[in-house]
Scaffold this motif. Structure first.
Motif, PDB file in Angstrom:
ATOM      1  N   SER A  48     -49.905 -39.790  -7.663  1.00 62.94           N
ATOM      2  CA  SER A  48     -50.483 -38.695  -6.871  1.00 62.94           C
ATOM      3  C   SER A  48     -50.524 -37.672  -7.601  1.00 62.94           C
ATOM      4  N   VAL A  49     -49.503 -37.304  -8.452  1.00 58.78           N
ATOM      5  CA  VAL A  49     -49.435 -35.987  -9.371  1.00 58.78           C
ATOM      6  C   VAL A  49     -50.501 -36.030 -10.377  1.00 58.78           C
ATOM      7  N   GLU A  67     -60.543 -42.409 -11.096  1.00 55.53           N
ATOM      8  CA  GLU A  67     -59.565 -42.588 -10.352  1.00 55.53           C
ATOM      9  C   GLU A  67     -59.076 -44.032 -10.371  1.00 55.53           C
ATOM     10  N   LYS A 107     -53.088 -37.912 -10.415  1.00 56.58           N
ATOM     11  CA  LYS A 107     -54.623 -37.670  -9.834  1.00 56.58           C
ATOM     12  C   LYS A 107     -54.942 -36.192  -9.357  1.00 56.58           C
ATOM     13  N   GLN A 108     -54.105 -35.615  -8.795  1.00 58.10           N
ATOM     14  CA  GLN A 108     -53.980 -33.981  -8.412  1.00 58.10           C
ATOM     15  C   GLN A 108     -54.279 -33.225  -9.530  1.00 58.10           C
ATOM     16  N   ARG A 109     -53.716 -33.388 -10.831  1.00 59.12           N
ATOM     17  CA  ARG A 109     -53.863 -32.599 -12.092  1.00 59.12           C
ATOM     18  C   ARG A 109     -54.947 -32.917 -12.562  1.00 59.12           C
ATOM     19  N   LYS A 124     -57.883 -34.012 -11.255  1.00 57.92           N
ATOM     20  CA  LYS A 124     -58.792 -33.415 -10.240  1.00 57.92           C
ATOM     21  C   LYS A 124     -58.988 -32.004 -10.337  1.00 57.92           C
ATOM     22  N   GLU A 125     -57.934 -31.230 -10.842  1.00 57.77           N
ATOM     23  CA  GLU A 125     -58.024 -29.850 -11.059  1.00 57.77           C
ATOM     24  C   GLU A 125     -58.498 -29.554 -12.463  1.00 57.77           C
ATOM     25  N   GLY A 132     -61.788 -29.764  -9.381  1.00 56.83           N
ATOM     26  CA  GLY A 132     -61.720 -30.092  -8.050  1.00 56.83           C
ATOM     27  C   GLY A 132     -62.524 -31.526  -7.549  1.00 56.83           C
TER      28      GLY A 132
END
Length: 142
Positions: free
Chosen positions: A88-89, A107, A91-93, A95-96, A100
Motif C-alpha cells: 500500500s505504501v 498497479e 502504491k501510494q508513493r 501514485k504520487e 496522482g
C-alpha cells in the motif's frame, strides 16, 4: 566501501542512498547508469564490475538496485541493504510520482513484483521506518 541498496520501486532507496552518502561521500549509481561508462554495453558492464570491485579496495560507491538482474554485477563483499515497504505504501508513493494517477497496468506490475527480494541474503534488512544511527553502526560508519 561498496554499498548496494536493493528493493522494489518506491521503497525509498534513493532517499536512503542520499542519507548514507552524507556520511560516506560516495559516487552513486542507479540501475543501468553503468551503460554511460562505455559505448559498447558489454564493455560498459565489464568496466562497471571493475569499478564495483575497486570500491571494495577503498573507493566509496553506492549502487541502487531495483531489477534482480543487476544483483549479478555485485562482487562478493558488497554491503547489501534490502529496503522494503508495504504494498500500500509503494502504491501510494508511485501514485504520487505519477501525479496522482496509478494506471491499472502499473498497479498490476507493482503487485506482481512485490516481495521479489523476500529471500535475498543481505547484511541489513530495513523497512520504511529505519534509524540512521543504527544503520551507520551496522555499516561501521561512525
Amino acid at each position: 566501501m561498496l554499498v548496494a541498496i536493493i528493493g522494489e520501486n518506491c521503497v525509498g532507496k534513493s532517499t536512503l542512498a542520499q542519507k548514507i552518502n552524507e556520511r560516506l561521500n560516495a559516487k552513486i549509481y542507479t540501475g543501468k547508469d553503468y551503460l554511460r561508462l562505455e559505448k559498447n554495453p558489454a564493455v560498459a558492464e565489464k568496466s562497471f564490475k571493475e569499478l564495483l570491485s575497486n570500491a571494495l579496495l577503498g573507493d566509496n560507491v553506492i549502487y541502487i538496485i531495483t531489477e534482480k538482474e543487476h544483483l549479478n554485477l555485485l562482487p562478493k563483499g558488497a554491503f547489501k541493504i534490502l529496503l522494503t515497504a508495504e504494498l500500500s505504501v509503494i502504491k501510494q508513493r508511485f501514485k504520487e510520482r505519477m501525479r496522482g494517477n496509478l494506471p491499472l497496468p502499473v498497479e498490476k506490475m507493482l503487485e506482481s513484483k512485490h516481495g521479489i527480494y523476500d529471500n535475498l541474503q543481505c547484511d541489513l534488512k530495513l523497512n520504511e521506518n529505519y534509524d540512521m544511527q543504527e544503520i551507520f553502526k551496522k555499516m561501521k560508519l561512525f
